[in-house]
Design a protein around this motif. Sequence first.
Motif: not given
Lengths: 315, 260
Positions: A97-112
């Motif tokens: 599965x997933x080991x790490x998460x990165x968010x490029x910026x704070x818009x909702x479609x990218x981090x919700x």
Amino acid sequence: MITRRHALCLIGSGAASLPGLSHAQARLTYELTPKPVAQGVWMIEGSTDYFTMENGGAIVNCVLLQGDSGLIVVDTGPSLRFGEALHRLARTLDIRGVSEVVNTHHHPDHFFGNQVFAGQPIRALGETIGLAQAEGDGFADNMYRLLGDWMRGTEVTPPRNVIEGGDTTIDGRALTILPLSGHTGADMAILDQSTGILIAGDLVFFNRAPTTPSADLAQWQSSLGTLAALRPAAVLPGHGPLDPSGDAIRQTSAYLDWLADTLTRSAENGLDMIEVMQSPLPKRFAAMGAQPQEFQRSVSHLFPDVELSVLPRGN
Amino acid sequence: MLKPLALLFSLTVGTAAFAGDLRTPLADPMQSGMWTYHQKELLGDPERIGFDARVIVSAPDNAEDTVNVPLLVDATQLDDVEEILIFADYGPIPHILTYYPGSAEPKIALRFKIDQATAIRASVRTSDGAWHVGSTYVDAAGGGCTAASHAYASDDWEQKLGNIHGKVWADSGRARLIVDHPMDTGLADGIPVFIIQSLDISDVEGAQLARLELHEPVNEDPAFTLYFPPASTPDALRISGRDNNGNVIDGLITVAGYNG
């Protein structure tokens, strides 16, 4: 653009197609497909439309990178359910599965979708973390309004772990982190060193109109210059298809130039916002996804300031 | 003392008008629950009134910025317009603005604050006393009227208060003006009403050409486009008015290169 009235119609027609079960509604699910891009890199490509009840907000590109102990997810989508679908998909590619998460910026479609990965490190630029904390709840109100039941159970889960610019290793994968801005106050682009693929976040759009609710156009152009100078093997934009040609950066830059110029010229000619919104788009930009809605939104975001800088003082 | 049933009935009548109460009941194309109430209370239950496609009300389908919703009202297909009354069906303060176009065209662009999804109306009174109503619908996330103004959080609003920005374009017959003012609605906690109440538009000799009466929902730093017949657009317009605290607003907007 979808309105609440349309939404109610959709719900109404959905119910009508299930005779005898007027209270029941099929559970909304996202069908996500991993598209292999290069060795150990998969892209989940979003629709180039605006948020609608049909697409459930799956309008964003997410990326999976093979790490040493699992997959690194770059951007998690618009909702809890999207995050769950992403999680299921990741397990089909790597059973760990997933080991790490990165968010490029704070818009909702990218981090919700972060909520699903709350047990893993969730990395972002320091300013992005602050912006997600400050604006996340407001974004959530609007996303629930636009997407209704697709958002069920979604709680704002801002990134927690600060990532610095420069060369770094995440779960064994060598990456160059570029801390830039312009699309928002803090935009991260990521160069995957082994493949040369540039994960550009929303600094780059391709065949989909760029969005400007938090934009500084001059800063954005300067960031695009930085990205073009990297000469990446391919650009994976925040919205739109993978681009091995370099056209995506040029197209984004040309659109932002045209947008700034159009708003300034309109203000100099005394046009009102509605008149600007109603003016026809040049063919090369009219064909982009989510037009003319995004242009009209940009007029709302940017025109009042442009106009103040252009109009002379009357006292 | 009223019996409970009668009391209930009188309360209902007090808060919403029935179409049957009106002198001229109308079928509202927007099917909004508040239309009959506003027809009675805001427009005074006129005898001659109807929805009229010649009154064109344009706004975005969706309010991207709830404190700056653009609106364009065009009644130039009607003759002898005396008054344009603009309101939102569902708003804590429905009345947005009244425009007396005088010798300007019966057409105006403005921005306003929206509190929820609502029908927006422009009711246009012609000199024969008849009202012609145009409508549109704006969806919104809400909260525009009950949010504090940006000026409330800034420390230089007092220096900017009453500053006028604007220009006249004689060839296209338009004048654009922005007046810096917080336009506090009084609905945000602890912030009293603070609004521009009126703006008069005159020529340089002082003859009044048009008049604007503003209400709380007009946006912070009100921004208007006024339209004139291109052939008779003045080279300069004096903008004068006052706010509800007695501050005077005064300035001159001109065509490019105007030298008086």
